[in-house]
Design an enzyme around this catalytic site. Sequence first.
Site, PDB file in Angstrom:
ATOM      1  N   CYS A  31      14.530  59.028 -30.246  1.00  0.00           N
ATOM      2  CA  CYS A  31      15.704  59.673 -29.666  1.00  0.00           C
ATOM      3  C   CYS A  31      16.212  60.688 -30.689  1.00  0.00           C
ATOM      4  CB  CYS A  31      16.779  58.638 -29.357  1.00  0.00           C
ATOM      5  SG  CYS A  31      18.356  59.380 -28.854  1.00  0.00           S
ATOM      6  N   ASP A  50      11.781  55.300 -28.640  1.00  0.00           N
ATOM      7  CA  ASP A  50      11.680  55.277 -27.186  1.00  0.00           C
ATOM      8  C   ASP A  50      10.231  54.974 -26.836  1.00  0.00           C
ATOM      9  OD1 ASP A  50      14.349  55.959 -26.461  1.00  0.00           O
ATOM     10  OD2 ASP A  50      13.941  58.038 -26.989  1.00  0.00           O
ATOM     11  N   VAL A  98     -10.067  67.994 -21.470  1.00  0.00           N
ATOM     12  CA  VAL A  98      -9.491  67.505 -22.716  1.00  0.00           C
ATOM     13  C   VAL A  98     -10.364  66.380 -23.276  1.00  0.00           C
ATOM     14  CG1 VAL A  98      -7.905  65.797 -21.690  1.00  0.00           C
ATOM     15  CG2 VAL A  98      -7.348  66.855 -23.883  1.00  0.00           C
ATOM     16  N   GLU A  99     -10.576  66.397 -24.559  1.00  0.00           N
ATOM     17  CA  GLU A  99     -11.321  65.336 -25.240  1.00  0.00           C
ATOM     18  C   GLU A  99     -10.348  64.183 -25.455  1.00  0.00           C
ATOM     19  OE1 GLU A  99     -12.803  62.678 -27.582  1.00  0.00           O
ATOM     20  OE2 GLU A  99     -11.476  63.989 -28.747  1.00  0.00           O
ATOM     21  N   SER A 100     -10.689  62.986 -24.973  1.00  0.00           N
ATOM     22  CA  SER A 100      -9.727  61.881 -24.901  1.00  0.00           C
ATOM     23  C   SER A 100      -9.245  61.374 -26.260  1.00  0.00           C
ATOM     24  CB  SER A 100     -10.284  60.727 -24.074  1.00  0.00           C
ATOM     25  OG  SER A 100     -11.468  60.228 -24.645  1.00  0.00           O
ATOM     26  N   HIS A 132      13.194  62.543 -23.573  1.00  0.00           N
ATOM     27  CA  HIS A 132      12.038  62.239 -22.722  1.00  0.00           C
ATOM     28  C   HIS A 132      11.568  63.455 -21.932  1.00  0.00           C
ATOM     29  CE1 HIS A 132      14.023  58.030 -22.631  1.00  0.00           C
ATOM     30  NE2 HIS A 132      13.149  58.084 -23.619  1.00  0.00           N
ATOM     31  N   GLU A 133      12.516  64.137 -21.312  1.00  0.00           N
ATOM     32  CA  GLU A 133      12.175  65.294 -20.489  1.00  0.00           C
ATOM     33  C   GLU A 133      11.497  66.387 -21.316  1.00  0.00           C
ATOM     34  OE1 GLU A 133      15.968  63.338 -18.929  1.00  0.00           O
ATOM     35  OE2 GLU A 133      15.179  63.924 -20.885  1.00  0.00           O
TER      36      GLU A 133
END
EC number: 1.7.1.13
Length: 148
Positions: free
Chosen positions: A50, A57, A72-74, A91-92
Amino acid sequence: MTPELNLKSLGAKTPYIFEYNSDLLEAFPNPNPNLDPLITLECKEFTSLCPITSQPDFGVIFIRYIPKDKMVESKSLKLYLFSYRNHGSFHESCINTILLDLVQLLEPKYLEVYGDFASRGGIAIKPFVNYAIKEYQEFKEKRLLNAK
Protein backbone atom coordinates in the site's frame (compact mmCIF):
# COMPACT_ATOMS: atom_id res chain seq x y z
CA MET A 1 15.97 -27.78 -34.40
CA THR A 2 14.92 -25.13 -31.89
CA PRO A 3 15.36 -21.50 -32.98
CA GLU A 4 17.60 -19.21 -30.93
CA LEU A 5 15.27 -17.29 -28.59
CA ASN A 6 17.76 -15.12 -26.67
CA LEU A 7 15.86 -15.51 -23.39
CA LYS A 8 17.76 -14.42 -20.28
CA SER A 9 15.68 -15.99 -17.48
CA LEU A 10 14.53 -19.39 -18.69
CA GLY A 11 17.05 -22.08 -17.74
CA ALA A 12 19.32 -19.68 -15.85
CA LYS A 13 20.00 -19.12 -12.16
CA THR A 14 17.25 -16.85 -10.90
CA PRO A 15 18.01 -13.62 -9.07
CA TYR A 16 14.77 -12.45 -7.45
CA ILE A 17 14.23 -8.70 -7.65
CA PHE A 18 11.63 -7.15 -5.36
CA GLU A 19 11.53 -3.63 -6.81
CA TYR A 20 9.27 -2.99 -9.80
CA ASN A 21 11.21 -3.61 -13.02
CA SER A 22 9.49 -3.91 -16.42
CA ASP A 23 12.83 -4.84 -18.03
CA LEU A 24 12.38 -8.34 -16.58
CA LEU A 25 9.67 -9.11 -19.15
CA GLU A 26 10.70 -11.15 -22.18
CA ALA A 27 8.86 -12.38 -25.25
CA PHE A 28 9.36 -15.05 -27.87
CA PRO A 29 7.97 -15.38 -31.41
CA ASN A 30 4.42 -16.70 -31.67
CA PRO A 31 4.78 -20.10 -33.37
CA ASN A 32 1.21 -19.88 -34.77
CA PRO A 33 0.44 -16.23 -35.59
CA ASN A 34 -2.41 -17.31 -37.88
CA LEU A 35 -4.41 -18.65 -34.89
CA ASP A 36 -6.24 -16.61 -32.23
CA PRO A 37 -5.92 -18.51 -28.95
CA LEU A 38 -7.11 -16.73 -25.81
CA ILE A 39 -4.25 -17.44 -23.39
CA THR A 40 -4.85 -17.21 -19.63
CA LEU A 41 -2.01 -16.70 -17.15
CA GLU A 42 -2.70 -16.73 -13.41
CA CYS A 43 -0.43 -15.50 -10.63
CA LYS A 44 -1.84 -16.70 -7.31
CA GLU A 45 0.79 -15.03 -5.14
CA PHE A 46 0.90 -11.39 -6.25
CA THR A 47 2.09 -8.99 -3.57
CA SER A 48 2.61 -5.24 -3.53
CA LEU A 49 2.65 -2.56 -0.85
CA CYS A 50 0.00 0.00 0.00
CA PRO A 51 1.58 3.35 -0.97
CA ILE A 52 0.09 5.04 2.11
CA THR A 53 0.58 2.51 4.93
CA SER A 54 3.34 0.32 3.42
CA GLN A 55 1.27 -2.71 4.48
CA PRO A 56 1.42 -5.69 2.12
CA ASP A 57 -1.45 -6.28 -0.28
CA PHE A 58 -2.11 -9.78 -1.59
CA GLY A 59 -4.00 -10.78 -4.69
CA VAL A 60 -4.46 -13.10 -7.62
CA ILE A 61 -3.67 -11.61 -11.03
CA PHE A 62 -5.32 -12.97 -14.17
CA ILE A 63 -3.85 -12.03 -17.54
CA ARG A 64 -5.65 -13.04 -20.72
CA TYR A 65 -4.42 -12.20 -24.18
CA ILE A 66 -4.67 -13.02 -27.86
CA PRO A 67 -1.12 -12.84 -29.22
CA LYS A 68 -0.12 -11.32 -32.50
CA ASP A 69 3.57 -11.88 -33.32
CA LYS A 70 4.96 -12.32 -29.78
CA MET A 71 4.11 -14.27 -26.63
CA VAL A 72 5.23 -13.58 -23.08
CA GLU A 73 7.82 -15.94 -21.60
CA SER A 74 6.23 -17.25 -18.38
CA LYS A 75 9.31 -17.25 -16.14
CA SER A 76 10.06 -13.63 -17.04
CA LEU A 77 6.41 -12.79 -16.26
CA LYS A 78 6.75 -14.47 -12.86
CA LEU A 79 9.91 -12.49 -12.07
CA TYR A 80 8.26 -9.27 -13.29
CA LEU A 81 5.21 -9.83 -11.08
CA PHE A 82 7.48 -10.69 -8.12
CA SER A 83 9.20 -7.34 -8.67
CA TYR A 84 6.09 -5.64 -7.29
CA ARG A 85 6.81 -7.14 -3.83
CA ASN A 86 8.25 -3.93 -2.34
CA HIS A 87 6.56 -1.55 -4.78
CA GLY A 88 4.11 0.93 -3.27
CA SER A 89 1.12 1.29 -5.56
CA PHE A 90 -2.66 1.15 -5.38
CA HIS A 91 -4.30 -2.00 -6.76
CA GLU A 92 -5.79 -0.18 -9.73
CA SER A 93 -2.43 1.34 -10.62
CA CYS A 94 -0.69 -2.05 -10.45
CA ILE A 95 -3.23 -3.55 -12.85
CA ASN A 96 -2.97 -0.61 -15.27
CA THR A 97 0.84 -0.74 -15.25
CA ILE A 98 0.88 -4.50 -15.86
CA LEU A 99 -1.40 -4.01 -18.86
CA LEU A 100 0.67 -1.15 -20.29
CA ASP A 101 3.96 -3.03 -19.84
CA LEU A 102 2.60 -6.15 -21.55
CA VAL A 103 1.04 -4.18 -24.40
CA GLN A 104 4.36 -2.43 -24.99
CA LEU A 105 6.24 -5.75 -24.97
CA LEU A 106 3.82 -7.91 -26.95
CA GLU A 107 1.75 -5.61 -29.15
CA PRO A 108 -1.08 -8.17 -28.83
CA LYS A 109 -4.39 -8.30 -30.63
CA TYR A 110 -6.16 -8.26 -27.25
CA LEU A 111 -5.04 -8.17 -23.61
CA GLU A 112 -6.81 -7.92 -20.26
CA VAL A 113 -5.63 -7.86 -16.66
CA TYR A 114 -7.89 -8.58 -13.69
CA GLY A 115 -6.82 -8.38 -10.05
CA ASP A 116 -8.65 -10.17 -7.24
CA PHE A 117 -7.14 -8.58 -4.14
CA ALA A 118 -7.68 -9.79 -0.57
CA SER A 119 -9.95 -7.52 1.37
CA ARG A 120 -8.60 -5.08 3.91
CA GLY A 121 -10.96 -3.10 6.07
CA GLY A 122 -13.86 -5.17 4.76
CA ILE A 123 -13.45 -4.00 1.14
CA ALA A 124 -12.17 -6.25 -1.63
CA ILE A 125 -10.86 -4.40 -4.68
CA LYS A 126 -11.10 -6.18 -8.04
CA PRO A 127 -9.81 -3.93 -10.83
CA PHE A 128 -10.13 -4.91 -14.49
CA VAL A 129 -8.57 -3.23 -17.52
CA ASN A 130 -8.37 -4.30 -21.14
CA TYR A 131 -6.83 -3.30 -24.47
CA ALA A 132 -7.49 -4.23 -28.09
CA ILE A 133 -6.33 -3.33 -31.56
CA LYS A 134 -8.98 -1.87 -33.87
CA GLU A 135 -10.12 -5.25 -35.22
CA TYR A 136 -10.80 -6.53 -31.68
CA GLN A 137 -12.64 -3.49 -30.24
CA GLU A 138 -16.01 -5.26 -30.25
CA PHE A 139 -14.47 -8.23 -28.41
CA LYS A 140 -12.92 -5.78 -25.91
CA GLU A 141 -16.27 -4.13 -25.23
CA LYS A 142 -17.99 -7.49 -24.69
CA ARG A 143 -15.25 -8.62 -22.30
CA LEU A 144 -15.52 -5.35 -20.37
CA LEU A 145 -19.28 -5.78 -19.99
CA ASN A 146 -18.76 -9.34 -18.74
CA ALA A 147 -15.72 -8.70 -16.52
CA LYS A 148 -15.70 -10.55 -13.21
